[in-house]
Design a protein around this motif. Structure first.
Motif, PDB file in Angstrom:
ATOM      1  N   CYS A 121      -7.846  -2.038  -8.216  1.00 43.87           N
ATOM      2  CA  CYS A 121      -8.194  -0.785  -7.546  1.00 43.87           C
ATOM      3  C   CYS A 121      -8.420  -1.058  -6.075  1.00 43.87           C
ATOM      4  N   PHE A 122      -7.748  -0.278  -5.220  1.00 51.06           N
ATOM      5  CA  PHE A 122      -7.984  -0.417  -3.784  1.00 51.06           C
ATOM      6  C   PHE A 122      -8.354   0.940  -3.204  1.00 51.06           C
ATOM      7  N   SER A 123      -9.006   0.886  -2.049  1.00 52.80           N
ATOM      8  CA  SER A 123      -9.264   2.134  -1.330  1.00 52.80           C
ATOM      9  C   SER A 123      -8.752   1.946   0.095  1.00 52.80           C
ATOM     10  N   SER A 124      -8.561   3.028   0.807  1.00 52.14           N
ATOM     11  CA  SER A 124      -8.114   2.916   2.184  1.00 52.14           C
ATOM     12  C   SER A 124      -8.725   4.059   2.988  1.00 52.14           C
ATOM     13  N   ALA A 125      -8.714   3.892   4.299  1.00 51.91           N
ATOM     14  CA  ALA A 125      -9.326   4.900   5.164  1.00 51.91           C
ATOM     15  C   ALA A 125      -8.742   6.278   4.847  1.00 51.91           C
ATOM     16  N   GLY A 126      -9.596   7.214   4.579  1.00 54.08           N
ATOM     17  CA  GLY A 126      -9.148   8.585   4.389  1.00 54.08           C
ATOM     18  C   GLY A 126      -8.589   8.905   3.024  1.00 54.08           C
ATOM     19  N   SER A 127      -8.738   8.005   2.044  1.00 53.31           N
ATOM     20  CA  SER A 127      -8.224   8.374   0.724  1.00 53.31           C
ATOM     21  C   SER A 127      -9.140   7.868  -0.386  1.00 53.31           C
ATOM     22  N   GLU A 128      -8.986   8.481  -1.540  1.00 51.83           N
ATOM     23  CA  GLU A 128      -9.721   8.076  -2.739  1.00 51.83           C
ATOM     24  C   GLU A 128      -9.209   6.722  -3.191  1.00 51.83           C
ATOM     25  N   GLN A 129      -9.945   6.109  -4.120  1.00 55.54           N
ATOM     26  CA  GLN A 129      -9.445   4.841  -4.653  1.00 55.54           C
ATOM     27  C   GLN A 129      -8.188   5.063  -5.492  1.00 55.54           C
ATOM     28  N   GLN A 130      -7.318   4.073  -5.479  1.00 56.50           N
ATOM     29  CA  GLN A 130      -6.116   4.125  -6.314  1.00 56.50           C
ATOM     30  C   GLN A 130      -6.117   2.911  -7.217  1.00 56.50           C
ATOM     31  N   CYS A 131      -5.772   3.116  -8.490  1.00 56.92           N
ATOM     32  CA  CYS A 131      -5.831   2.019  -9.454  1.00 56.92           C
ATOM     33  C   CYS A 131      -4.490   1.849 -10.162  1.00 56.92           C
TER      34      CYS A 131
END
Ligand SMILES: [Zn+2]
Length: 910
Positions: free
Chosen positions: A541-551
């Protein structure tokens, strides 16, 4: 005893050889006169690992005479055994037992003569019967005696404050030292125990006490209720003049109708110090029941504070036994002692289900009990103490395991164990803390609501029996109906190493940003790990500036993921909540972008950043300046675990790579980062801040060598021990025993050492005794070496304390050479002195070294004397590799030390 008895000798000592046999080898073998079809006994078949299948115990009736005032004991055991086919001999376990009577009793009451013979040093014995026993049930009757062990292994005797106690420590394969039987975890059977003990002595076993009756000559016979099917390693036999603390029974719960009687046992006079652990027990048991949706599986719960117990704690069924200093903490324990207590207690109670009720059949599946018991700690503690930081602690333990898991010589969580001498090597941070990390990763990725009911179903399915990893995967897979979940488990449990993810944020098309991810096995500079194309199924799972986490589960060596934003994110955080068991690396600019937001991430994410930064530095991929930036960032947050994660690395780098000229630079750096935090936490009422304070004091005094901090600790230690002043028992809390006594041994003057040795003999405080062993070992004065070395081998030091003392003695640069020489000259005496259970770990004494000469000396030592420490090979390989990696990092390590700011002025700018 010789490992194997020559066949020729055997033939001469056994019954006459019958019949004629065309094969020469077979002709030498003994064959029983009455047998025409049975497999003949060949002592060279003695199993070095698992016992042969087809012979299973179903019940033991054990009756022993245990008087701690004596040096030996005697008794009898009757074992009901199920034979799958007719046999004239069986294999079982027994180690140094004096067997006086042995016979088989058949179901019709007829008795058959038998002969007992120990064949292997590890305690494998052959029993040969005078005739072929038919398939089905029979009872083996044995009268025997043995000496109490004096080295904390098997049924051992210890003396504390003038009283003698007898305790059984059987895990892993030490029950065979006091019980002829099937000393293998999967061979479970019921135990009906009776003990004849001195009148008035406490006696503890796994079943509730049923009755006590006079046995003459000042002795009493205590009879215990039969247990559910149980493994030998979980047997409890404790006898002595214990204080008994009776508590109200643990009330019935949603999952259990019967109350559970609860008692505490401590050696004479110390029962009052058990209040803390007894107070928290009912809630902890009930919290586990609720989480697992299964009742506590036994009829009572005894908690025993055992003097000199060789492990921190052992989960004996319904009779959990602790090294006394872990739980004799009084009513108001120091915060570090308190945290250690609640963690170890949660771990042991978790074992009542994981290991005791459902048992791994063999040591290669140890993780199914130790990994789940370790996972049980944060499982209940985060409910009982929501603000306790238990998720953070769990994350630091998993990160700790990654360091061992980064070595080529590491183990997989599950790996074959074919030799009895190798069993204890499975008790490492891979089995405990990597498993914790992997279970946490799966639990948080797939969701507690999916995983935990399946776990309860697994416990239910195998209750009172055994289950190995394939059985676990099967039940969990069926119950969750999620094949990816079992595949993720399998790929982390069966493979060694830490996955390393190299990430690249790709904004070639800004409106459609991508993340390129490639996985490989992490390796540090100089690592012998070879590229084999190894890959894992990684819940990512990663997250990035301006977005929800993605798994997503990563299954390929290289993958490209679309980032769900329509502009190029300024940063990417590759391990959301820090719950993934992997390390990661980014291009330098993307590291920089991430670090600019360090303070905004969750503390568990900050831990992942720090770990991955040190890992990247040690792999030669992150420059020193950037690593120092990570350390600075870590000292600007509030959470103790985040602030202190870099400290061990800094200690190692300072010990190994610091040049003379950089001492003041290191001190400045440390003062600038940590003195403000020390001041802030000085009078805090928060337990976590108090722990932070203690840890930083230790670091500043012992690693950075800060003069003021050292002085402060010397003052505390001299006041507490009454050195040249009246003793003030409030001057030092037990969390600071180690650093304060160590600094005092080094700074307070030469006669502090003899004062300390005197005090530790008088003060009845096991935590103090233990800490003083490390302090005494830390003496850096050549003139005191003789005293210290003599003490190490004397009766005044317990076996475990000697191990600790020697470990610390090798970490002192001033006297390292002399201590190392002494250890090599006296290796046989040292091995004799330290507990049998940890002898195989003696190569790790050399773990502080970082040069080729010492590496070679270490190799020579074990080439010559390795036979004294069976099973040492794993520890030797890991220590060798650690030394080699330390050498390979030298240039980088020095560059880091050189990157420390040069002057106070510069340092203030950091
Ligand atoms: Zn355990």
């Amino acid at each position: 005893m010789n490992k194997k008895i020559p066949l020729a000798l055997l033939a001469a000592t056994l019954l006459s050889v019958a019949g004629c046999n065309p094969e020469e080898k077979a002709a030498q073998k003994p064959e029983l006169q009455t047998s025409t079809s049975a497999v003949t006994l060949d002592l060279s078949d003695a199993p070095e690992g698992k016992l042969p299948q087809g012979v299973s115990p179903t019940a033991y009736r054990l009756d022993l005479n245990l008087d701690p005032r004596q040096d030996s004991f005697s008794g009898s055991v009757a074992i009901d055994i199920q034979l799958a086919k007719a046999a004239n001999h069986i294999w079982l376990h027994g180690n140094n037992l004096g067997v006086s009577v042995i016979k088989a009793q058949l179901t019709d009451g007829r008795e058959v003569a038998a002969q007992y013979r120990q064949v292997l040093d590890s305690g494998v014995a052959a029993i040969e019967f005078a005739e072929l026993l038919p398939a089905g049930e029979f009872t083996l009757l044995i009268d025997y005696s043995a000496d109490f062990d004096r080295n904390l292994a098997g049924l051992f005797k210890v003396e504390e404050q003038g009283s003698a106690y007898v305790l059984a420590k059987s895990e892993s394969i030490q029950a065979r030292k006091y019980l002829p039987g099937f000393d293998e975890p999967g061979l479970k059977a019921t135990f009906s125990v009776s003990l004849t003990v001195p009148e008035g002595y406490a006696a503890i076993s796994n079943g509730p006490e049923l009755k006590r009756e006079a046995a003459g000559e000042g002795m009493e016979k205590v009879t215990f209720a039969a247990t559910p099917p149980m493994s030998t390693y979980l047997l409890s036999l404790s006898v002595g003049p214990f204080d008994i603390v009776e508590r109200p029974a643990i009330p019935p719960s949603k999952y259990r109708k019967e109350p559970i009687p609860l008692r505490g046992f401590a050696r004479q006079g110390r029962g009052g110090d058990m209040n803390y652990i007894l107070d928290i027990t009912p809630e902890m048991v009930e919290t586990f029941e609720n989480q697992l949706q299964r009742p506590y599986p036994f009829k009572k719960l005894d908690i025993i504070a055992a003097p000199q117990w060789p492990s921190g704690a052992t989960e004996l069924s319904a009779a959990i036994t602790y090294r006394e200093q872990r739980i004799l903490v009084g009513d108001n324990p120091a915060p570090g002692a308190r945290l250690a207590l609640v963690e170890v207690h949660a771990h042991e109670i978790a074992h009542m289900w994981f290991g005791n009720q459902v048992t791994p059949p063999w040591w290669d599946d140890l993780w199914l009990k130790e990994g789940f018991a370790t996972w049980g700690e944060p499982l209940v503690l985060r409910i009982m103490e929501p603000e306790g930081g238990h998720d953070l602690n769990a994350a630091t333990y998993a990160i700790g395991a990654m360091q061992l898991d980064s070595l080529a010589s590491t183990r997989a969580i599950r790996e074959p164990v074919t030799d009895n001498n190798n069993i204890r090597n499975a008790y490492d941070s891979i089995t405990y803390s990597k498993s914790l990390g992997v279970i946490n990763m799966v639990d948080s990725y797939f969701g507690a609501e999916r995983f935990r009911p399946a776990l309860g179903r697994y416990l239910e399915t195998f209750s009172d029996g055994e289950a190995d990893s394939p059985s676990f995967y099967k039940v969990i897979g069926e119950e969750t109906n999620t094949p990816e979940l079992t595949e993720a488990f399998r790929s982390f449990v069966e493979q060694k190493g830490v996955p390393q993810l190299e990430l690249l944020l790709d904004c070639t098309t800004p409106s459609q940003a991508k993340l390129h991810v490639s996985q490989s096995r992490y390796k540090a500079l100089g690592s012998p790990i070879e590229e084999t194309g190894q890959k894992w199924n990684i819940p990512f799972c990663f997250s990035s500036a301006g977005s929800e986490q993605q798994c997503q589960i990563l299954t390929r060596k290289e993958e490209t993921l679309d980032i769900a934003v329509n502009t190029c994110p300024s940063w990417v955080m590759p391990n959301v909540q820090g719950s993934g068991y992997y390390r990661w690396n980014l291009p330098e600019a993307q590291w920089q972008a991430l670090l600019e937001h360090f303070a905004e991430f969750a503390p568990t994410e900050q831990l992942s950043i720090i770990d991955s930064a040190f890992a990247a530095f040690e792999a030669g991929k992150l420059p020193a300046a950037q690593l120092l930036e990570v350390v600075r960032q870590s000292a600007r947050v509030e959470k103790r675990q985040v602030i202190t994660l870099p400290l061990n690395y800094l200690r190692k780098y300072r010990e190994s790579y610091l040049g003379e000229v950089q001492h003041s630079a290191f001190l400045n750096f440390a003062q600038n980062l940590y003195l403000p935090l020390l001041n802030n936490s000085a009078n805090s009422a928060e337990p976590d801040q108090q722990m932070l304070h203690s840890e930083l004091l230790g670091f500043m005094a012992l690693v950075a060598g800060d003069p003021d901090t050292r002085k402060q600790l010397v003052d505390k230690a001299t006041a507490f021990t009454g050195y040249k002043t009246t003793r003030d028992p409030e001057a030092l809390d037990s969390d600071l025993y180690g650093p304060a006594l160590t600094v005092a041994v080094q700074d307070a003057g030469d006669d502090f050492l003899s004062h300390l040795i005197k005090v530790r003999g008088v003060l009845d405080d096991p935590r103090f005794e233990n800490a003083s062993a490390s302090a005494i070992g830390s003496s850096d004065s050549p003139s005191q070496l003789e005293v210290v070395q003599k003490l190490a081998l004397s009766e005044e030091m317990g076996p475990r304390e000697t191990f600790t003392l020697i470990q610390y003695s090798l970490a002192q640069p001033e006297v390292q050479e002399q201590n190392w020489q002494w250890l090599r000259d006296n290796f046989d005496k040292v091995v004799d002195k330290i507990p049998a259970q940890i002898r195989r770990r003696t190569p790790a004494f050399a773990g502080v070294f970082c040069d080729a000469k010492r590496l070679q000396e270490l190799q020579q030592l074990f080439a010559q004397h390795g036979a004294l420490t069976p099973g040492y090979q794993r520890s030797l390989a890991q220590t060798e590799e650690r030394i080699q990696l330390c050498m390979a990092l030298e240039e980088k390590g020095q560059s880091l030390m050189e990157a420390l700011p040069r002057s106070v002025g510069l340092a203030q700018n950091i």
